[in-house]
Design a protein around this motif. Sequence first.
Motif, PDB file in Angstrom:
ATOM      1  N   ARG A  22       3.175  11.635 150.566  1.00 49.68           N
ATOM      2  CA  ARG A  22       3.315  13.072 150.805  1.00 49.68           C
ATOM      3  C   ARG A  22       3.293  13.426 152.283  1.00 49.68           C
ATOM      4  N   ALA A  23       2.445  12.754 153.048  1.00 51.78           N
ATOM      5  CA  ALA A  23       2.388  13.060 154.478  1.00 51.78           C
ATOM      6  C   ALA A  23       3.726  12.749 155.146  1.00 51.78           C
ATOM      7  N   ARG A  24       4.317  11.617 154.769  1.00 52.30           N
ATOM      8  CA  ARG A  24       5.622  11.243 155.330  1.00 52.30           C
ATOM      9  C   ARG A  24       6.692  12.249 154.918  1.00 52.30           C
ATOM     10  N   ALA A  25       6.703  12.623 153.642  1.00 50.04           N
ATOM     11  CA  ALA A  25       7.695  13.594 153.166  1.00 50.04           C
ATOM     12  C   ALA A  25       7.518  14.945 153.856  1.00 50.04           C
ATOM     13  N   ARG A  26       6.267  15.358 154.033  1.00 51.96           N
ATOM     14  CA  ARG A  26       6.008  16.643 154.680  1.00 51.96           C
ATOM     15  C   ARG A  26       6.484  16.645 156.124  1.00 51.96           C
ATOM     16  N   ASP A  27       6.277  15.529 156.808  1.00 52.07           N
ATOM     17  CA  ASP A  27       6.715  15.437 158.200  1.00 52.07           C
ATOM     18  C   ASP A  27       8.235  15.527 158.300  1.00 52.07           C
ATOM     19  N   LEU A  28       8.937  14.818 157.423  1.00 49.71           N
ATOM     20  CA  LEU A  28      10.410  14.855 157.445  1.00 49.71           C
ATOM     21  C   LEU A  28      10.932  16.247 157.120  1.00 49.71           C
ATOM     22  N   LEU A  29      10.333  16.886 156.118  1.00 45.83           N
ATOM     23  CA  LEU A  29      10.794  18.218 155.739  1.00 45.83           C
ATOM     24  C   LEU A  29      10.494  19.248 156.829  1.00 45.83           C
ATOM     25  N   THR A  30       9.382  19.075 157.525  1.00 46.82           N
ATOM     26  CA  THR A  30       9.067  19.975 158.641  1.00 46.82           C
ATOM     27  C   THR A  30      10.137  19.899 159.708  1.00 46.82           C
ATOM     28  N   VAL A  49       4.693  18.669 148.163  1.00 48.05           N
ATOM     29  CA  VAL A  49       3.970  17.736 149.042  1.00 48.05           C
ATOM     30  C   VAL A  49       2.964  18.432 149.961  1.00 48.05           C
ATOM     31  N   VAL A  50       2.857  19.774 149.912  1.00 47.17           N
ATOM     32  CA  VAL A  50       1.883  20.460 150.749  1.00 47.17           C
ATOM     33  C   VAL A  50       0.480  20.289 150.165  1.00 47.17           C
ATOM     34  N   ASP A  51      -0.530  20.682 150.949  1.00 44.32           N
ATOM     35  CA  ASP A  51      -1.909  20.401 150.582  1.00 44.32           C
ATOM     36  C   ASP A  51      -2.498  21.388 149.581  1.00 44.32           C
ATOM     37  N   SER A  52      -2.276  22.686 149.816  1.00 45.81           N
ATOM     38  CA  SER A  52      -3.020  23.690 149.061  1.00 45.81           C
ATOM     39  C   SER A  52      -2.120  24.474 148.109  1.00 45.81           C
ATOM     40  N   ARG A  53      -2.763  25.123 147.167  1.00 40.11           N
ATOM     41  CA  ARG A  53      -2.041  25.954 146.202  1.00 40.11           C
ATOM     42  C   ARG A  53      -1.344  27.121 146.904  1.00 40.11           C
ATOM     43  N   LYS A  54      -2.002  27.700 147.904  1.00 40.03           N
ATOM     44  CA  LYS A  54      -1.415  28.839 148.606  1.00 40.03           C
ATOM     45  C   LYS A  54      -0.144  28.439 149.344  1.00 40.03           C
TER      46      LYS A  54
END
Length: 631
Positions: A22-30, A49-54
């Motif tokens: 998830r961290a890798r996917a989040r970095d690429l999507l960012t 892949v984000v951390d929180s529900r919000k």
Amino acid sequence: METSDGMNLYQEAQDAASRSQRARARDLLTRLLRTEKNNADYWLLMSSVVDSRKERIYCLQTALRLDPENAAARQGLTLAGVLPPDESLEPALPIRRKWKVEIDEGEQLTGFRKVMANPVVRLTTLLMAGVVVVGLILMGIFAPKGTIFGPRLTITPVAWTETPTPTETPTPLVRTPSSTPATVVPLWMLLDATYTPAPPYVNTPHPLTEAYRSGMKAYERGDYESMLAFMLQAQRQEPEVPDTYYYVGEAYRLLGEYEMALDSYKQALEIEPEFAPAYLGRAKTRLAMKPSTDISGDLEQAIEYDPAYGEAYLALALYQFNRGESPETALETLEQGAEFLTDTPEFYLLRARINLAMGDSVAALEDAELANQMDRTNLESYLVLGEAYLANNKPQDALEILLFYGRYEDGNPLHWALLGWAYRGVEDYDAALESFEQAVDLDRENYEAHLYRGRTYLEMGEIDEAVNDLYVARRLKPYAFDPRYWFAMAIVADGRLQESLNLFDVAESMAASDQHLAMVYYSRALVYDELGLTTQAKADFEALLELPVDAMPRIWRVKATKYLATATPTPTVTDTPTTTLTPTPTRTPTITPSPTRTLTPAPTDTATDTPVPSGTPTPSNTPTPASSASP
């Protein structure tokens, strides 16, 4: 239109998400969203892949706004409870068909092929497969962290160096202490570009080991499972070097496999007994396994074997501060490693907390602002910054930053206590009491909630409630100055002047600064004067004037000087009875309040937050006494 590079990055992000990286996917999507913010597919994948529900809801709402017909985004928001179920869809009656399949008589089907030749069986199998696939996708999006679908993640990186100039923190959209809004912009969206991670402290070249380099890359992007796999491979290729064992231990620690981590650190130290990072890793692991463990020995050894190891100084100072050692001790340790930590936001954040505990509000605010500017993705920095604003009598600034914090974390009792104190500072007492109630509901033993609510009740004239809360605060921190002093002030407001003298004496013995002493001398002098004990009142006013000028409001010095010039000493000095206060949080029926209360604790000085007992004009520019609240 997507570029070929964008398509490749998006494919990499999809692959990373499918492998639970998830961290890798989040970095690429960012990186993709920096250039293509209006791509609904990017936002939809980001929601998984984000951390929180919000943050998840924010991503889904953005995807639906960009593509109103996006069924996956709509279904995700419905499952999250943000959108109501679509009642316009009516179930259709099943379509009955007469299935007729002609099979070549020359080919006789047997076994599995014969079963799958049945159209009904085939259709049922496809439907079941579709349900499983959709279920897995939704579980990946909405499964709680800590399950197999939501691996453990750390919200804030350990060490960062800011490359671009970050954007300013937006003004909060809410002004009430009730529930926070569901839509929240992820913290990483506040940045113009992603932070560049600082190089690891241990990064020995391994030119012949590709697995080591791959493991370090996985470490930098937060993919600890891949890091572990690569480092285990590097360990097999180079079994005589300590750093591969150390990084295997780090991967295990970050994945929560603490026993395996300890074993790896042990192996690293068997190869190199003076390998400082292994001592730090072992200390962190032992503390995570049992918070009451004494890890000072490991941390001190790490510093002894490597005096330039800044992270070890930081860890030791944090451990000393959290364990309740004197703030001066923690600050001394932190300053010893300062030259190796000046590029680390955690250094300034911890120093801000220590300065708050020591009552140096100005230095605390400078450090808190710097820590927040260096890493705006660190949620804790907003909380400490809000507290620093309060200590510097900037309740409006504190209110804005604390409301912003609450949009990401609404389950922290300290946050609600500080928010209530900020509302009190802008004279919104209803909102203040609501916030204090939230804090106490979350933790009935929250010291700050009882201290701040008690002081708020005192300003409102609700004396019984003030006595109750300040009594609890005194019990929770029996050796702290603030609850002792303010409980004494509540007893004064209750008309029990004689009893308050003993409480002021105890508070004086716990004073940690000249500001604390000034508060005791001034308030106790007024009590003595009210009781007709002029000699004792003069002694306190004289002691007050011997303190530094910046330790008190100017008006206090004026009043003390005037009193000493006009007061007539009493003919005989009456010894103060040493009565013992019965520890009951409510007013006892045997004590009768004084018929005329010429001394009551007035609201705090709006400019300085310095206690101003009644009958004292409010100064316009005065110094700030120490604040004992700390997260």
